[in-house]
Design an enzyme around this catalytic site. Structure first.
Site, mmCIF file in Angstrom:
data_model
loop_
_atom_site.group_PDB
_atom_site.id
_atom_site.type_symbol
_atom_site.label_atom_id
_atom_site.label_comp_id
_atom_site.label_asym_id
_atom_site.label_seq_id
_atom_site.Cartn_x
_atom_site.Cartn_y
_atom_site.Cartn_z
ATOM 1 N N ARG A 1 0.851 -1.207 0.000
ATOM 2 C CA ARG A 1 0.000 0.000 0.000
ATOM 3 C C ARG A 1 0.876 1.242 0.000
ATOM 4 O O ARG A 1 2.098 1.155 -0.016
ATOM 5 C CB ARG A 1 -0.913 0.001 1.225
ATOM 6 C CG ARG A 1 -0.157 -0.077 2.533
ATOM 7 C CD ARG A 1 -1.092 0.044 3.728
ATOM 8 N NE ARG A 1 -1.942 -1.116 3.866
ATOM 9 C CZ ARG A 1 -1.609 -2.224 4.546
ATOM 10 N NH1 ARG A 1 -0.417 -2.301 5.126
ATOM 11 N NH2 ARG A 1 -2.430 -3.224 4.651
ATOM 12 N N ASN B 1 11.871 0.204 -1.086
ATOM 13 C CA ASN B 1 10.924 1.197 -0.564
ATOM 14 C C ASN B 1 10.552 0.951 0.894
ATOM 15 O O ASN B 1 10.203 1.888 1.606
ATOM 16 C CB ASN B 1 9.652 1.190 -1.419
ATOM 17 C CG ASN B 1 8.499 1.894 -0.750
ATOM 18 O OD1 ASN B 1 8.468 3.115 -0.641
ATOM 19 N ND2 ASN B 1 7.536 1.122 -0.234
ATOM 20 N N TYR C 1 15.863 7.269 12.222
ATOM 21 C CA TYR C 1 15.354 7.342 10.842
ATOM 22 C C TYR C 1 16.315 8.129 9.945
ATOM 23 O O TYR C 1 16.651 7.701 8.839
ATOM 24 C CB TYR C 1 13.977 8.009 10.866
ATOM 25 C CG TYR C 1 13.283 8.068 9.525
ATOM 26 C CD1 TYR C 1 12.689 6.934 8.974
ATOM 27 C CD2 TYR C 1 13.203 9.268 8.818
ATOM 28 C CE1 TYR C 1 12.033 6.991 7.750
ATOM 29 C CE2 TYR C 1 12.555 9.330 7.601
ATOM 30 C CZ TYR C 1 11.963 8.189 7.076
ATOM 31 O OH TYR C 1 11.322 8.253 5.861
#
Length: 486
Positions: free
Chosen positions: A258, A327, A392
């Site tokens: 998604r 991704n 991150y």
């Protein structure tokens, strides 16, 4: 996710109110749609001293089927265009008041060798910028400073970066401005990149600098393919159809169930690729549904698991792959003083280390074919850092390091490696951000709005394109020219 402010100020009443109160009015961006022409309108051509790339531009203009007009700075364009059989004319300053707006501005600065020769940049854009329509495109072409023969030429060519980035911030109205450095000998590999930057596919990509390198003709025993700029004998760089450039290629996309991953899979499939989507077992139902719509293949693996690289390699081994898109990623935000070791390690492992392990397995086994593409997803946070995201930002900066370090090593096999660095993209994740921070993220860029997952996907599709063989080791921000970072 819905941007209420963008929708309001582009309504009849909202537009009037915005004008009366002096409120910013972000443009509704023109994005690619299969039912609309990708290229139309008039392109204005300008040039500096002794331009080197006009012939390649004539090939491009003829290929996309647009009409051109020559500014006074590009006196060589009209006879050249006539020899190519192109529709062309001359740009007059009076055209700025015409109802027929320009679709794009192209300037060949490749022959500028001294700072004293930069004046034609001012003349061309001073005369033409007000004639550029909404969501228009600006592309400046130059030579990579590192290839220049003397310090003065290097200086003048490096100056183009400040000029182009400033144009992107001045133009507004959904207009993008990008700089393409073309290495001597790489002229035949320009077209795919210029098509991307001139099309609606690059709606949220502005202020970027891309280098196109010349391809070595015999490193893998192949010869140069004059149409693509790649090597013959490699499926990923063979002759292609511009409408379906990825036809016959196999593309792996991690985190494909998604969101941005699903959009990447959809765009690659629309361009002809067979997509193999990978996501965690708990997302199997969503992954199956996404792949079923695309006639793709679903593989449910936890990419962070120690056995995952071998499992993925085994699943792909028989047919191999041409494109790998990393991704998949997670966030676990806390300031470093409050961050647990588990939160640190899981983000590093999934966002960065898993990419390394998977690529090692695919490259060692020859599963990623010669002439292939590796594309990572980094982030603006990996460039500028972000409060509460040391884990991150570290992982995304590491993705940039992978691209820059691996590109020279993969060159001998004709494999390119690049990354996209998204800014504020409208996703389920950003929808959970507090309102004030979310609005700041949306407005702090030249487009004054957030991007869409398809903006990331279209940029990845360009980097995966067979005609992008000269683009490697680069980071392309998909951020609407964010005011944060470089």
């Amino acid at each position: 996710m819905n941007d209420s402010y963008l929708n309001f100020v582009n309504s009849p009443f909202g537009a009037r109110l915005a004008r009366s109160l002096g409120l910013p009015k972000p443009e509704v961006l023109r994005r690619y749609r299969a039912d609309r022409p990708e290229f139309d309108g008039i392109v204005a051509i300008g040039a500096g001293r002794e331009p080197h790339l006009l012939d390649a531009l004539a090939t491009l203009v003829g290929g996309i089927g647009v009409t051109s007009v020559a500014h006074a700075s590009a006196g060589l364009w009209v006879p050249l265009a006539n020899r190519h059989g192109l529709m062309t004319g001359r740009f007059e300053a009076a055209d700025s008041g015409s109802s027929s707006k320009l679709a794009a501005l192209l300037f060949d600065a490749s022959g500028i060798e001294d700072s004293s020769q930069l004046e034609p940049l001012h003349a061309f854009f001073h005369d033409t910028l007000r004639s550029l329509g909404k969501c228009g495109r600006i592309v400046v072409l130059g030579r990579p400073p590192q290839t220049c023969v003397n310090p003065r030429q290097w200086t003048a060519q490096r100056a183009l970066e400040g000029f182009t980035r400033s144009l992107g911030k001045e133009a507004r109205r959904g207009i993008t401005a990008n700089l393409v450095y073309v290495e001597p000998g790489a002229e035949s590999g320009m077209e795919a990149t210029l098509r991307f930057f001139l099309s609606p596919r690059s709606a949220y990509v502005s202020g970027q600098v891309v280098h196109i390198a010349a391809q070595v003709g015999d490193e893998t025993g192949g010869e140069m393919d004059g149409e693509t700029g790649g090597k013959t004998g490699s499926k990923a760089s063979s002759t292609f159809d511009w409408a379906q450039p990825l036809a016959g290629l196999r593309a792996v996309v991690t985190g494909a169930a998604r969101g941005i991953g699903g959009s990447i899979a959809s765009v690659l499939a629309a361009e002809g690729a067979h997509v193999i989507g990978i996501d965690i077992p708990s997302a199997r139902d969503a992954l199956d549904a996404t792949m079923r719509q695309l006639d793709g293949t679903a593989l449910a693996f936890d990419i962070a698991a120690p056995e995952a690289p071998a499992q993925i390699a085994a699943a792909l081994d028989e047919q191999g792959v041409d494109i790998v898109v990393h991704n998949a990623g997670i966030t676990k935000d806390k300031t470093i003083a409050k961050m647990t070791e588990a939160a640190w390690q899981s983000v590093i492992d999934i966002n960065l280390s898993a990419q390394e392990r998977i690529d090692d397995a695919l490259l060692a086994g020859g599963i990623l074919r010669d002439g292939g593409r590796i594309i990572g997803v980094s982030s603006i946070s990996g460039i500028a850092g972000n409060l509460g995201q040391t884990n991150y930002a570290t992982s995304k900066a590491g993705v940039i390091g992978r691209v820059q370090s691996m590109a020279p090593h993969l060159r001998a096999r004709g494999i390119t490696i690049n990354a996209v660095a998204p800014g504020f993209i409208e996703t389920q994740m950003t929808a959970k951000i507090p309102l004030a921070i979310r609005e700041a993220g949306r407005r702090m860029n030249s487009m004054s709005q957030g991007g869409q997952p398809v903006d990331v996907a279209q940029t990845i599709a360009w980097l995966a394109h067979p005609g992008s063989a000269g683009v490697s080791g680069q980071i392309v921000r998909v951020c609407g020219q964010s005011l944060i970072g470089a």
